[in-house]
Design a protein around this motif. Structure first.
Motif, mmCIF file in Angstrom:
data_model
loop_
_atom_site.group_PDB
_atom_site.id
_atom_site.type_symbol
_atom_site.label_atom_id
_atom_site.label_comp_id
_atom_site.label_asym_id
_atom_site.label_seq_id
_atom_site.Cartn_x
_atom_site.Cartn_y
_atom_site.Cartn_z
ATOM 1 N N GLU A 67 0.832 -1.196 0.000
ATOM 2 C CA GLU A 67 0.000 0.000 0.000
ATOM 3 C C GLU A 67 0.873 1.255 0.000
ATOM 4 O O GLU A 67 0.575 2.245 -0.676
ATOM 5 C CB GLU A 67 -0.915 0.011 1.226
ATOM 6 N N LYS A 68 1.981 1.198 0.743
ATOM 7 C CA LYS A 68 2.927 2.313 0.746
ATOM 8 C C LYS A 68 3.513 2.504 -0.642
ATOM 9 O O LYS A 68 3.640 3.630 -1.131
ATOM 10 C CB LYS A 68 4.035 2.038 1.764
ATOM 11 N N LYS A 69 3.859 1.388 -1.298
ATOM 12 C CA LYS A 69 4.421 1.452 -2.649
ATOM 13 C C LYS A 69 3.389 2.018 -3.627
ATOM 14 O O LYS A 69 3.713 2.858 -4.486
ATOM 15 C CB LYS A 69 4.827 0.044 -3.084
ATOM 16 N N ARG A 70 2.141 1.578 -3.514
ATOM 17 C CA ARG A 70 1.107 2.081 -4.423
ATOM 18 C C ARG A 70 0.874 3.578 -4.221
ATOM 19 O O ARG A 70 0.624 4.312 -5.170
ATOM 20 C CB ARG A 70 -0.201 1.311 -4.213
ATOM 21 N N GLY A 71 0.954 4.007 -2.961
ATOM 22 C CA GLY A 71 0.805 5.442 -2.699
ATOM 23 C C GLY A 71 1.908 6.236 -3.382
ATOM 24 O O GLY A 71 1.650 7.292 -3.978
ATOM 25 N N HIS A 72 3.130 5.730 -3.291
ATOM 26 C CA HIS A 72 4.249 6.406 -3.957
ATOM 27 C C HIS A 72 4.074 6.391 -5.466
ATOM 28 O O HIS A 72 4.321 7.393 -6.148
ATOM 29 C CB HIS A 72 5.571 5.726 -3.584
ATOM 30 N N ASP A 73 3.622 5.242 -6.012
ATOM 31 C CA ASP A 73 3.405 5.145 -7.459
ATOM 32 C C ASP A 73 2.331 6.127 -7.920
ATOM 33 O O ASP A 73 2.449 6.738 -8.991
ATOM 34 C CB ASP A 73 2.999 3.718 -7.841
ATOM 35 N N ARG A 74 1.278 6.282 -7.085
ATOM 36 C CA ARG A 74 0.230 7.242 -7.440
ATOM 37 C C ARG A 74 0.782 8.663 -7.472
ATOM 38 O O ARG A 74 0.417 9.478 -8.333
ATOM 39 C CB ARG A 74 -0.946 7.134 -6.459
ATOM 40 N N GLU A 75 1.660 8.975 -6.510
ATOM 41 C CA GLU A 75 2.262 10.296 -6.477
ATOM 42 C C GLU A 75 3.116 10.537 -7.720
ATOM 43 O O GLU A 75 3.083 11.634 -8.300
ATOM 44 C CB GLU A 75 3.124 10.452 -5.216
ATOM 45 N N ILE A 76 3.875 9.513 -8.134
ATOM 46 C CA ILE A 76 4.712 9.648 -9.325
ATOM 47 C C ILE A 76 3.848 9.863 -10.562
ATOM 48 O O ILE A 76 4.136 10.735 -11.390
ATOM 49 C CB ILE A 76 5.593 8.398 -9.516
ATOM 50 N N LEU A 77 2.781 9.056 -10.692
ATOM 51 C CA LEU A 77 1.893 9.202 -11.846
ATOM 52 C C LEU A 77 1.231 10.579 -11.865
ATOM 53 O O LEU A 77 1.105 11.201 -12.928
ATOM 54 C CB LEU A 77 0.822 8.103 -11.825
ATOM 55 N N LEU A 78 0.818 11.029 -10.684
ATOM 56 C CA LEU A 78 0.174 12.341 -10.594
ATOM 57 C C LEU A 78 1.163 13.438 -10.973
ATOM 58 O O LEU A 78 0.822 14.369 -11.719
ATOM 59 C CB LEU A 78 -0.359 12.578 -9.178
ATOM 60 N N TYR A 79 2.405 13.306 -10.473
ATOM 61 C CA TYR A 79 3.432 14.309 -10.787
ATOM 62 C C TYR A 79 3.717 14.326 -12.289
ATOM 63 O O TYR A 79 3.818 15.401 -12.904
ATOM 64 C CB TYR A 79 4.709 14.009 -10.014
ATOM 65 N N GLU A 80 3.860 13.135 -12.885
ATOM 66 C CA GLU A 80 4.117 13.059 -14.323
ATOM 67 C C GLU A 80 2.956 13.643 -15.120
ATOM 68 O O GLU A 80 3.168 14.319 -16.138
ATOM 69 C CB GLU A 80 4.364 11.606 -14.728
ATOM 70 N N LYS A 81 1.727 13.377 -14.654
ATOM 71 C CA LYS A 81 0.554 13.923 -15.339
ATOM 72 C C LYS A 81 0.521 15.442 -15.226
ATOM 73 O O LYS A 81 0.192 16.147 -16.201
ATOM 74 C CB LYS A 81 -0.721 13.323 -14.737
ATOM 75 N N LEU A 82 0.862 15.943 -14.042
ATOM 76 C CA LEU A 82 0.909 17.390 -13.855
ATOM 77 C C LEU A 82 1.971 18.022 -14.742
ATOM 78 O O LEU A 82 1.748 19.089 -15.333
ATOM 79 C CB LEU A 82 1.184 17.713 -12.381
ATOM 80 N N GLN A 83 3.130 17.360 -14.827
ATOM 81 C CA GLN A 83 4.195 17.867 -15.686
ATOM 82 C C GLN A 83 3.750 17.887 -17.144
ATOM 83 O O GLN A 83 4.016 18.846 -17.879
ATOM 84 C CB GLN A 83 5.444 16.989 -15.540
ATOM 85 N N GLU A 84 3.084 16.807 -17.547
ATOM 86 C CA GLU A 84 2.594 16.720 -18.918
ATOM 87 C C GLU A 84 1.557 17.809 -19.198
ATOM 88 O O GLU A 84 1.593 18.469 -20.250
ATOM 89 C CB GLU A 84 1.982 15.336 -19.148
#
Length: 494
Positions: free
Chosen positions: A236-253
């Protein structure tokens, strides 16, 4: 014979090499683990289910005897102090805590619990341990890949994308410590959660692993529900981090796309506005010529003048927009000369004198003598003052007053100019965006009649290009004071 419910004290335990204790626990881990899995699949009421219960009980009894009567030489060779207590006492407390924790989770409690999916890498140099743990995890719904040593584990980590690593500490060649160090030092792998696999007597080694970046540890033999709980928490901790990365990449995009769209908009605006200026200038020029040469009566002359005034107002908006874009892009050059505050103020006041006369406004200059000269672009700063005065005239009621002030501030080492009017004031929610490009659009949509805001944006950018600052003080019904500073010190030419 020692009572397994009351294990011997550390002083009474037999000392054995750590490796030997590890070897003793390994087959017990297999016996207990496979018994638990078979029990989950076999009804307890059947004969075979009853026999399996006996095998499991015997395995747990033997494990308790080992834990209660033997201690590794490595642990008791020295007794360093940990948090003010001897290490052996700290380890004993930890063993008791973990035993109590495991007692809360009977093996059968894992049956029927749904598991979250994930790809797990199991690293252990003993094949039976890998197979047992892999079987247990697959029953809980996970996909599992195994590695028999640290080198193979690192290779697989660089090849596949894992959600979790279960890592044994005691392995030949590259042990668990070294694998953990390399994993956490790798920027691409450092966020993969790692749970260390350890025997109970290796708690001091586990503490070291936690310091190196491990997320948790599991003692052998594994309690099924405890195993599931710790893996689920780490995933769950890993998924939370993955969600943050995806969100950051989406925001950057999205941000990049927004920048591209803004650039297209600005280019299109510049092209349209630039192309509008030439024909509009021709219209104004033609109307002025018509007024001079035409045989017009008073009514016709009034209509022509209205058209000329409207055209000049529109041309002013176009020029403001082009100038703002020049300042924003760094294309506007400032022509620095030595300026006198009184002369600059008088020149700006002269430009708006006719507008004040039309509304019967009293424009007062309060310029003390002896103000120091400063470096600045005369035309641009005059336009700043004219824009501020124009706004003041627009919002000051007929027969009202406007004050234009300039004074020297020793604390800022700058000349401060201010324009004070007694109009309706600016609502608090509009003050924050009043200097923004098109910042007054929202105010207009809200029912308040205001300008495009380009003039104030030009003022802000021009003042800041001179190294100064601009701000407004206002409240509804109390008028407004616009002030800006121009430093006395020389500034770099833009």
């Amino acid at each position: 014979m020692t009572d397994i419910q009351n294990p011997a004290s550390l002083a009474e335990r037999h000392l054995l090499p750590s490796g030997l204790i590890h070897e003793m626990r390994t087959p017990l881990n297999q016996i207990i683990g496979y018994s638990e899995m078979l029990i989950e699949q076999e009804p307890v009421t059947s004969r075979s289910g009853s026999d399996l219960q006996k095998v499991l009980a015997a395995g747990n009894q033997l494990l308790a005897l080992i834990n209660g009567n033997f201690e590794s030489v490595r642990t008791l060779d020295a007794h360093p102090i940990v948090d003010g207590e001897p290490q052996d006492k700290v380890i004993k407390k930890e063993i008791e805590i973990r035993s109590q924790e495991e007692s809360k989770y009977p093996p059968q409690a894992a049956r029927g619990v749904e598991s979250a999916q994930g790809l797990i890498l199991v690293v252990d140099d003993i094949a039976a341990n890998r197979e047992l743990l892999a079987s247990r995890l697959e029953l809980q719904g996970y996909a599992v890949t195994t590695a028999e040593n640290g080198r193979e584990a690192l290779e697989k980590l660089h090849t596949d994308t894992f959600d979790l690593v279960l890592l044994d500490i005691m392995m030949p060649e590259i042990d668990g410590y070294e694998v953990l160090k390399r994993l956490k030092a790798d920027e691409k792998l450092q966020h993969v959660p790692v749970i260390m696999i350890s025997a109970l007597s290796e708690l001091e080694s586990v503490a070291k692993c936690i310091e190196l970046g491990a997320d948790d540890y599991l003692p052998k033999p594994f309690n099924p529900t405890l195993l599931k709980a710790r893996i689920s928490a780490s995933l769950e901790k890993k998924r939370g981090h993955d969600r943050e990365i995806l969100l950051y990449e989406k925001l950057q995009e999205n941000f990049k796309r927004l920048q591209e769209l803004e650039q297209v908009r600005d280019d299109m605006t510049h092209m349209i506005v630039h192309d509008l200026r030439t024909p509009l200038s021709s219209v104004i020029s033609g109307m002025e010529t018509l007024d001079i040469m035409g045989d017009l009566d008073s009514g016709q002359r009034e209509l022509v003048q209205i058209a000329i005034d409207g055209g000049e107002q529109l041309l002013g908006i176009i020029n403001d927009l082009l100038d703002v874009e020049k300042v924003e892009s760094g294309a506007m050059l400032l022509d620095y000369v030595l300026l006198d505050a009184a002369t600059l103020v008088q020149s700006a006041a002269a430009r708006v004198s006719s507008l004040c006369a039309d509304k019967e406004l009293l424009l007062t200059n309060q310029i003390p003598p002896g103000l120091p000269a400063f470096q600045g672009d005369e035309d641009k700063l005059r336009r700043v003052l004219v824009n501020l005065l124009g706004n003041a005239i627009k919002f000051t009621p007929p027969k009202g007053g406007i004050t234009l002030d300039a004074h020297f501030s020793e604390s800022d080492h700058a000349v401060i100019f201010s324009v004070k009017e007694s109009g309706e004031g600016i609502p608090a929610e509009d003050i924050e965006r009043i200097f923004e490009k098109f910042g007054q659009v929202a105010s207009r949509q809200g029912g308040r009649t205001m300008s495009t805001g380009l003039g104030l944006t030009f003022c802000k950018l021009t003042v800041e290009a001179h190294g100064g600052t601009i701000h407004v003080e206002s409240a509804p019904g109390e008028g407004s004071i616009f002030s800006f500073t121009i430093p006395i010190r020389p500034v770099s030419r833009v």
